[in-house]
Design a protein around this motif. Structure first.
Motif, short mmCIF file in Angstrom:
data_model
loop_
_atom_site.label_atom_id
_atom_site.label_comp_id
_atom_site.label_asym_id
_atom_site.label_seq_id
_atom_site.Cartn_x
_atom_site.Cartn_y
_atom_site.Cartn_z
N ARG A 50 0.79 -1.16 -0.04
CA ARG A 50 0.02 0.01 0.23
C ARG A 50 0.75 1.27 0.15
O ARG A 50 0.67 2.21 -0.66
CB ARG A 50 -0.88 -0.06 1.24
N GLY A 51 1.71 1.24 0.76
CA GLY A 51 2.92 2.37 0.76
C GLY A 51 3.57 2.44 -0.29
O GLY A 51 3.63 3.73 -0.91
N MET A 52 4.21 1.45 -1.37
CA MET A 52 4.81 1.75 -2.41
C MET A 52 3.86 2.20 -3.52
O MET A 52 4.01 2.98 -4.41
CB MET A 52 5.15 0.31 -2.88
N GLU A 53 2.32 1.64 -3.56
CA GLU A 53 1.51 2.24 -4.51
C GLU A 53 1.32 3.77 -4.19
O GLU A 53 1.12 4.54 -5.17
CB GLU A 53 0.31 1.41 -4.29
N ALA A 54 0.97 4.13 -2.99
CA ALA A 54 0.87 5.37 -2.97
C ALA A 54 2.07 6.42 -3.28
O ALA A 54 2.29 7.42 -3.81
CB ALA A 54 0.55 5.82 -1.25
N LEU A 55 3.05 5.71 -2.89
CA LEU A 55 4.36 6.59 -3.28
C LEU A 55 4.58 6.79 -4.72
O LEU A 55 5.01 7.92 -5.24
CB LEU A 55 5.69 5.80 -2.84
N GLN A 56 4.15 5.68 -5.49
CA GLN A 56 4.34 5.69 -6.89
C GLN A 56 3.17 6.76 -7.60
O GLN A 56 3.55 7.35 -8.64
CB GLN A 56 4.17 4.60 -7.47
N ARG A 57 2.31 7.07 -6.87
CA ARG A 57 1.42 7.93 -7.22
C ARG A 57 1.57 9.46 -6.55
O ARG A 57 1.05 10.23 -6.74
CB ARG A 57 -0.07 7.69 -6.69
N ALA A 62 0.04 9.72 2.46
CA ALA A 62 -0.58 8.47 2.67
C ALA A 62 0.72 7.26 2.56
O ALA A 62 0.26 6.34 3.32
CB ALA A 62 -1.56 7.96 1.36
N ALA A 63 1.46 7.40 1.86
CA ALA A 63 2.66 6.45 1.71
C ALA A 63 3.37 6.40 3.08
O ALA A 63 3.68 5.60 3.68
CB ALA A 63 3.66 6.71 0.68
N ALA A 64 3.63 7.59 3.47
CA ALA A 64 4.39 7.82 4.87
C ALA A 64 3.46 7.12 6.00
O ALA A 64 4.14 6.55 6.89
CB ALA A 64 4.54 9.21 5.10
N ALA A 65 2.16 7.34 5.83
CA ALA A 65 1.61 6.67 6.75
C ALA A 65 1.34 5.07 7.11
O ALA A 65 1.37 4.54 8.01
CB ALA A 65 0.10 6.96 6.79
N ALA A 66 1.55 4.54 5.68
CA ALA A 66 1.50 3.04 5.61
C ALA A 66 2.83 2.63 6.18
O ALA A 66 2.91 1.59 6.96
CB ALA A 66 1.34 2.84 4.06
N PHE A 67 3.87 3.27 5.97
CA PHE A 67 5.23 2.74 6.21
C PHE A 67 5.34 3.01 7.78
O PHE A 67 5.82 2.07 8.25
CB PHE A 67 6.30 3.70 5.44
#
Length: 215
Positions: A50-57, A62-67
């Motif tokens: 989930r973090g990687m998908e948000a990061l690519q977008r 959102a990515a930081a929250a997942a990580f």
């Protein structure tokens, strides 16, 4: 009320382009390993993906929250934690580099002016309305809304906002008369009458003030 500030002319040839964000390369080793015996749990893998998908977008928050959730909730998943820390640091760096949102009324009206000059009318409208929520008689915010609706060809609405701006700052009539944003209104009798009436009222007030000072 202070004089309304004249908005800077919009550039036609050298308009500043919004910075393009480069796509973040993800090495093959960054992909989360599949769940196998002794490997990461499905929940941990899901968070990482989930973090990687948000990061690519480029959805860095959102990515930081997942990580962060991965680091906090799965401290034993060493196969993922090192990579999660690297990408969390990247997200936080990107978030720090992004411009802060305007907060004060003056910051928002400046941002609205810049948005209108760059052709981002919807953003300018939203920001101007947010200023009026705090300061209903903000002359420049009223003027900007008149300009937005004039550019859209919404003459009636534009004239209503312009009339409100003129009530607050009558000297805006001189600016509106030559402002390219009001090109669609220049042939309308209501537009000319509105500016002429405001100019006459302003001139009369100045004459009365000059007469009083001479006594």
């Amino acid at each position: 009320m202070a004089k309304i500030s004249r908005r800077p002319e919009r550039a036609t040839a050298g308009r500043r382009e919004s910075p393009k964000v480069a796509k973040i390369p993800v090495p093959a080793s960054a992909a989360a390993p599949s769940e196998v015996a002794g490997g990461p749990s499905r929940a941990a893998v899901g968070l990482f993906q989930r973090g990687m998908e948000a990061l690519q977008r480029h959805r860095y928050a959102a990515a930081a929250a997942a990580f962060r959730s991965l680091l906090d909730d799965f401290p034993a998943e060493r196969a993922l934690l090192d990579r999660a820390r690297v990408y969390l640091e990247l997200c936080e760096r990107e978030l720090r580099s992004q411009p802060q949102k305007p907060t004060t009324a003056e910051e928002r009206v400046t941002a609205a002016t810049a948005a209108l000059n760059d052709g981002r009318d919807d953003e300018a409208e939203q920001l101007a309305h947010s200023v009026l929520d705090d300061a209903p008689d903000h002359d420049l915010a009223l003027y900007l809304l008149a300009a937005v609706h004039a550019r859209r060809g919404e003459a009636g609405v534009a004239l209503e906002w312009l009339a409100r701006a003129l009530e607050v700052s009558p000297d805006v009539s001189a600016q509106a008369r030559h402002d390219v944003d009001f090109k669609s209104l220049r042939d309308l009798a209501d537009f000319r009458q509105l500016l002429d009436a405001s100019f006459s009222a302003q001139s009369g007030a100045r004459r009365r003030s000059a007469t009083s000072s001479e006594r």
